[in-house]
Design a protein around this motif. Structure first.
Motif: not given
Length: 51
Positions: A6-9, A12-13, A15-23, A34-38
């Protein structure tokens, strides 16, 4: 429970949240969510021995 397969998932999550947060146009309330999800993902990875 997070198994090794499960670790790759989770990574990836993170990394995805970090990219989204940078918008720059991301609304403040969405950024806070998103901060809470991270944090949640980081806690899971820490418990799995990733950090």
């Amino acid at each position: 429970m997070i198994a090794p397969e499960h670790l790759p998932i989770w990574r990836a999550e993170h990394a995805s949240l970090t990219r989204l947060r940078s918008l720059p146009a991301l609304p403040a309330n969405r950024r806070a969510l998103i901060d809470q999800q991270v944090r949640d993902v980081e806690i899971a990875l820490t418990k799995a021995g990733e950090t």
